[in-house]
Design a protein around this motif. Structure first.
Motif, PDB file in Angstrom:
ATOM      1  N   TYR A  93       0.845  -1.185   0.000  1.00  0.00           N
ATOM      2  CA  TYR A  93       0.000   0.000   0.000  1.00  0.00           C
ATOM      3  C   TYR A  93       0.888   1.245   0.000  1.00  0.00           C
ATOM      4  CZ  TYR A  93      -4.241  -2.657   0.779  1.00  0.00           C
ATOM      5  OH  TYR A  93      -5.309  -3.515   0.624  1.00  0.00           O
ATOM      6  N   TYR A  94       0.564   2.167  -0.903  1.00  0.00           N
ATOM      7  CA  TYR A  94       1.317   3.402  -1.058  1.00  0.00           C
ATOM      8  C   TYR A  94       0.410   4.594  -0.793  1.00  0.00           C
ATOM      9  CZ  TYR A  94       4.522   0.425  -3.739  1.00  0.00           C
ATOM     10  OH  TYR A  94       5.390  -0.564  -4.142  1.00  0.00           O
ATOM     11  N   CYS A  95       0.951   5.602  -0.119  1.00  0.00           N
ATOM     12  CA  CYS A  95       0.232   6.861  -0.025  1.00  0.00           C
ATOM     13  C   CYS A  95       0.892   7.856  -0.976  1.00  0.00           C
ATOM     14  CB  CYS A  95       0.207   7.399   1.388  1.00  0.00           C
ATOM     15  SG  CYS A  95       1.797   7.836   2.110  1.00  0.00           S
ATOM     16  N   ALA A  96       0.098   8.800  -1.420  1.00  0.00           N
ATOM     17  CA  ALA A  96       0.579   9.774  -2.384  1.00  0.00           C
ATOM     18  C   ALA A  96      -0.108  11.103  -2.149  1.00  0.00           C
ATOM     19  CB  ALA A  96       0.305   9.284  -3.804  1.00  0.00           C
ATOM     20  N   ALA A  97       0.603  12.170  -2.447  1.00  0.00           N
ATOM     21  CA  ALA A  97       0.064  13.514  -2.304  1.00  0.00           C
ATOM     22  C   ALA A  97      -0.047  14.180  -3.672  1.00  0.00           C
ATOM     23  CB  ALA A  97       0.945  14.357  -1.384  1.00  0.00           C
ATOM     24  N   ALA A  98      -1.197  14.770  -3.914  1.00  0.00           N
ATOM     25  CA  ALA A  98      -1.430  15.443  -5.189  1.00  0.00           C
ATOM     26  C   ALA A  98      -0.854  16.857  -5.160  1.00  0.00           C
ATOM     27  CB  ALA A  98      -2.921  15.497  -5.477  1.00  0.00           C
ATOM     28  N   LEU A  99      -0.645  17.420  -6.336  1.00  0.00           N
ATOM     29  CA  LEU A  99      -0.245  18.810  -6.403  1.00  0.00           C
ATOM     30  C   LEU A  99      -1.427  19.725  -6.098  1.00  0.00           C
ATOM     31  CD1 LEU A  99       2.112  19.035  -9.504  1.00  0.00           C
ATOM     32  CD2 LEU A  99       2.708  19.432  -7.112  1.00  0.00           C
ATOM     33  N   SER A 100      -2.628  19.237  -6.358  1.00  0.00           N
ATOM     34  CA  SER A 100      -3.821  20.045  -6.143  1.00  0.00           C
ATOM     35  C   SER A 100      -4.453  19.731  -4.796  1.00  0.00           C
ATOM     36  CB  SER A 100      -4.833  19.790  -7.256  1.00  0.00           C
ATOM     37  OG  SER A 100      -5.449  18.522  -7.074  1.00  0.00           O
ATOM     38  N   SER A 101      -5.477  20.486  -4.471  1.00  0.00           N
ATOM     39  CA  SER A 101      -6.205  20.268  -3.217  1.00  0.00           C
ATOM     40  C   SER A 101      -7.293  19.205  -3.374  1.00  0.00           C
ATOM     41  CB  SER A 101      -6.843  21.586  -2.755  1.00  0.00           C
ATOM     42  OG  SER A 101      -7.752  22.062  -3.733  1.00  0.00           O
ATOM     43  N   MET A 102      -7.473  18.752  -4.597  1.00  0.00           N
ATOM     44  CA  MET A 102      -8.522  17.769  -4.846  1.00  0.00           C
ATOM     45  C   MET A 102      -8.013  16.354  -4.563  1.00  0.00           C
ATOM     46  SD  MET A 102      -9.997  19.538  -8.295  1.00  0.00           S
ATOM     47  CE  MET A 102     -11.386  18.425  -8.441  1.00  0.00           C
ATOM     48  N   ALA A 103      -8.889  15.376  -4.813  1.00  0.00           N
ATOM     49  CA  ALA A 103      -8.577  13.986  -4.466  1.00  0.00           C
ATOM     50  C   ALA A 103      -8.661  13.105  -5.704  1.00  0.00           C
ATOM     51  CB  ALA A 103      -9.536  13.486  -3.399  1.00  0.00           C
ATOM     52  N   PRO A 104      -7.643  13.096  -6.521  1.00  0.00           N
ATOM     53  CA  PRO A 104      -7.674  12.298  -7.754  1.00  0.00           C
ATOM     54  C   PRO A 104      -7.837  10.808  -7.476  1.00  0.00           C
ATOM     55  CG  PRO A 104      -5.840  13.841  -7.781  1.00  0.00           C
ATOM     56  CD  PRO A 104      -6.404  13.831  -6.401  1.00  0.00           C
ATOM     57  N   VAL A 105      -8.349  10.086  -8.454  1.00  0.00           N
ATOM     58  CA  VAL A 105      -8.528   8.634  -8.299  1.00  0.00           C
ATOM     59  C   VAL A 105      -7.618   7.858  -9.248  1.00  0.00           C
ATOM     60  CG1 VAL A 105     -10.884   8.898  -7.464  1.00  0.00           C
ATOM     61  CG2 VAL A 105     -10.471   8.571  -9.907  1.00  0.00           C
ATOM     62  N   VAL A 106      -6.694   8.557  -9.893  1.00  0.00           N
ATOM     63  CA  VAL A 106      -5.738   7.894 -10.779  1.00  0.00           C
ATOM     64  C   VAL A 106      -4.320   8.277 -10.353  1.00  0.00           C
ATOM     65  CG1 VAL A 106      -7.302   7.722 -12.733  1.00  0.00           C
ATOM     66  CG2 VAL A 106      -5.920   9.789 -12.436  1.00  0.00           C
TER      67      VAL A 106
END
Length: 123
Positions: A93-106
């Protein structure tokens, strides 16, 4: 930002685990955060994501009703509570942070990735 995932382990089917993703280097309180998993021989798949305020959460169908994602911005952490675990949940299991404030699913929606934590569910 560096991400550290922890909390994985070995559990029997029906059991629970709580994963934690901690950010260092800088806060990720303004970023969407997601959890992904990758089983041997399979592609990395989306598990859950949460927007910057925790107001929007998304789950892949196979974990709905069993997993809960939450965030604690004051502690710079995001958690994934996993209940009623099944052998098919076994993966890194990996966690990841987006550049945006939204919550991408890809995966392409994420810029920063942690190193992964192994979750093994025995039958």
């Amino acid at each position: 930002v560096q991400l550290q995932a922890s909390g994985g382990g070995l559990v029997q089917a029906g059991g629970s685990l709580s994963l934690s993703c901690r950010a260092s280097g800088r806060t990720f309180s303004n970023n969407g955060v997601g959890w992904f998993r990758q089983a041997p021989g399979k592609e990395r798949e989306f598990v859950a994501s949460i927007d910057w305020r925790g107001g929007s959460t998304y789950y892949t169908d196979s974990v709905k009703g069993r997993f809960t994602i939450s965030r604690h911005n004051a502690k710079n952490t995001v958690s994934l509570q996993m209940n009623s675990l099944k052998p098919e949940d076994t993966a890194v299991y990996y966690c990841a942070a987006a550049l945006s404030s939204m919550a991408p699913v890809v995966p392409s929606g994420y810029r920063y990735w942690g190193q992964g934590t192994q979750v093994t569910v025995s039958s």
